[in-house]
Design a protein around this motif. Structure first.
Motif, short mmCIF file in Angstrom:
data_model
loop_
_atom_site.label_atom_id
_atom_site.label_comp_id
_atom_site.label_asym_id
_atom_site.label_seq_id
_atom_site.Cartn_x
_atom_site.Cartn_y
_atom_site.Cartn_z
N PHE A 4 40.50 33.93 26.25
CA PHE A 4 41.21 34.41 27.42
C PHE A 4 41.87 35.75 27.16
CE2 PHE A 4 45.15 34.63 29.96
CZ PHE A 4 44.56 34.65 31.22
N ASP A 5 41.72 36.66 28.09
CA ASP A 5 42.29 38.00 27.99
C ASP A 5 43.00 38.29 29.31
OD1 ASP A 5 42.93 40.66 27.72
OD2 ASP A 5 40.87 41.39 27.57
N TRP A 6 44.34 38.24 29.27
CA TRP A 6 45.12 38.43 30.48
C TRP A 6 44.86 39.78 31.12
CZ3 TRP A 6 47.58 35.87 34.06
CH2 TRP A 6 48.49 36.54 34.88
N THR A 11 42.28 43.21 35.36
CA THR A 11 41.29 44.24 35.69
C THR A 11 40.16 43.66 36.53
OG1 THR A 11 41.77 45.38 33.61
CG2 THR A 11 39.69 45.91 34.70
N PHE A 12 39.73 42.47 36.16
CA PHE A 12 38.66 41.77 36.88
C PHE A 12 39.05 41.54 38.33
CE2 PHE A 12 36.94 37.75 38.41
CZ PHE A 12 35.58 37.90 38.19
N TYR A 17 38.96 42.25 44.17
CA TYR A 17 39.99 41.72 45.06
C TYR A 17 39.43 41.39 46.45
CZ TYR A 17 44.47 41.49 47.57
OH TYR A 17 45.53 41.08 48.33
N ASP A 18 38.69 42.35 47.03
CA ASP A 18 38.14 42.14 48.37
C ASP A 18 37.13 40.99 48.37
OD1 ASP A 18 39.65 44.22 49.32
OD2 ASP A 18 38.05 45.71 49.15
N ASP A 19 36.33 40.91 47.33
CA ASP A 19 35.33 39.85 47.23
C ASP A 19 35.99 38.48 47.14
OD1 ASP A 19 32.69 38.88 47.08
OD2 ASP A 19 32.78 38.82 44.89
N VAL A 20 37.06 38.39 46.35
CA VAL A 20 37.77 37.12 46.20
C VAL A 20 38.38 36.69 47.53
CG1 VAL A 20 39.73 35.98 45.08
CG2 VAL A 20 38.24 37.47 43.74
N ASN A 187 36.61 34.66 33.42
CA ASN A 187 37.30 35.24 34.57
C ASN A 187 36.74 34.71 35.89
OD1 ASN A 187 39.00 36.79 32.95
ND2 ASN A 187 37.56 38.50 32.88
N TYR A 188 35.42 34.63 35.98
CA TYR A 188 34.79 34.08 37.19
C TYR A 188 35.22 32.63 37.42
CZ TYR A 188 31.55 37.92 38.27
OH TYR A 188 31.00 39.13 38.64
N ALA A 189 35.08 31.81 36.38
CA ALA A 189 35.39 30.38 36.50
C ALA A 189 36.87 30.16 36.81
CB ALA A 189 34.99 29.66 35.23
#
Length: 220
Positions: A4-6, A11-12, A17-20, A187-189
């Motif tokens: 894990f990388d906070w 950044t991800f 952001y718009d996609d999420v 990050n995706y999961a």
């Protein structure tokens, strides 16, 4: 998956952001559409069978058996018939929403005190008028609880609908699982999973507000 990388997650999210937000909106929409359809079907079934012992038992047992079917298996069966995307997703979510709505509608209607029903009939009310003006309002808190349970079920199962290209945050969860070991797999999961949890909490809070606004103080 990589560790894990906070900062990497921040950044991800910044880049997607718009996609999420779009996926979250789709997730919420498919849940609301499915709940609306299940509400019409479930309450309708409950109103028809609440006072018929055999039909009541069959309806509740049938919807209970439906709930035991694995969601992946159901989606796989529906996709050849309805294609991919919204079709099988909505049908599957309606399928799994029926048990708590049917059961709570039946329970709510049966728990209306008999003296109230007799009083209503005594002043000349017909069966339908008694049902819609007396029984349903009194049973509403129990019915709403069933809808609330169904909502929580559908929020979670909607994520699995990504298996058949369904809408929502499940797409991120499946993308993360399918890309194990890559830089953004976690990050995706994580984004998909946390997003689903937040939607479940927001929807539950909305139902608490609905209950507060629609349930008579005398029934609380």
């Amino acid at each position: 998956m990589t560790g894990f990388d906070w900062e990497g997650l921040v950044t991800f999210l910044g880049r997607r952001y718009d996609d999420v937000l779009e996926l979250a909106g789709e997730h919420l929409l498919v849940v609301l559409i499915s709940l609306a359809i299940a509400l019409i079907i479930g309450v309708g079934i409950g109103m028809l069978v609440w006072n018929k012992p055999v039909a009541r038992s069959v309806s509740i047992s049938a919807t209970a058996v439906m709930l035991t079917i694995p969601s992946l298996a159901l989606l796989a069966l529906l996709s050849p018939l309805l294609g991919l995307g919204w079709g099988p997703s909505v049908v599957a979510l309606v399928f799994y929403s029926l048990l708590p709505i049917v059961r709570n509608t039946v329970v709510g209607l049966r728990e209306v005190p008999l003296p109230i029903l007799e009083s209503a009939r005594g002043v000349g009310m017909g069966p339908l008028r008694v049902l819609f003006t007396m029984q349903l309002p009194i049973a509403w808190p129990v019915i709403l609880t069933g809808i609330r349970v169904a909502a929580q079920l559908t929020v979670g199962i909607a994520a699995i609908a990504a298996y058949v290209a369904g809408p929502g945050l499940g797409q991120y969860i499946f993308k993360g699982l399918s890309s194990l070991g890559s830089k953004n797999a976690l990050n995706y999961a994580l984004t998909g999973t946390v997003g689903v949890l937040l939607l479940a909490l927001l929807l539950d809070a909305a139902f608490l507000l609905i209950a507060r606004l629609t349930i008579s103080k005398g029934l609380k």
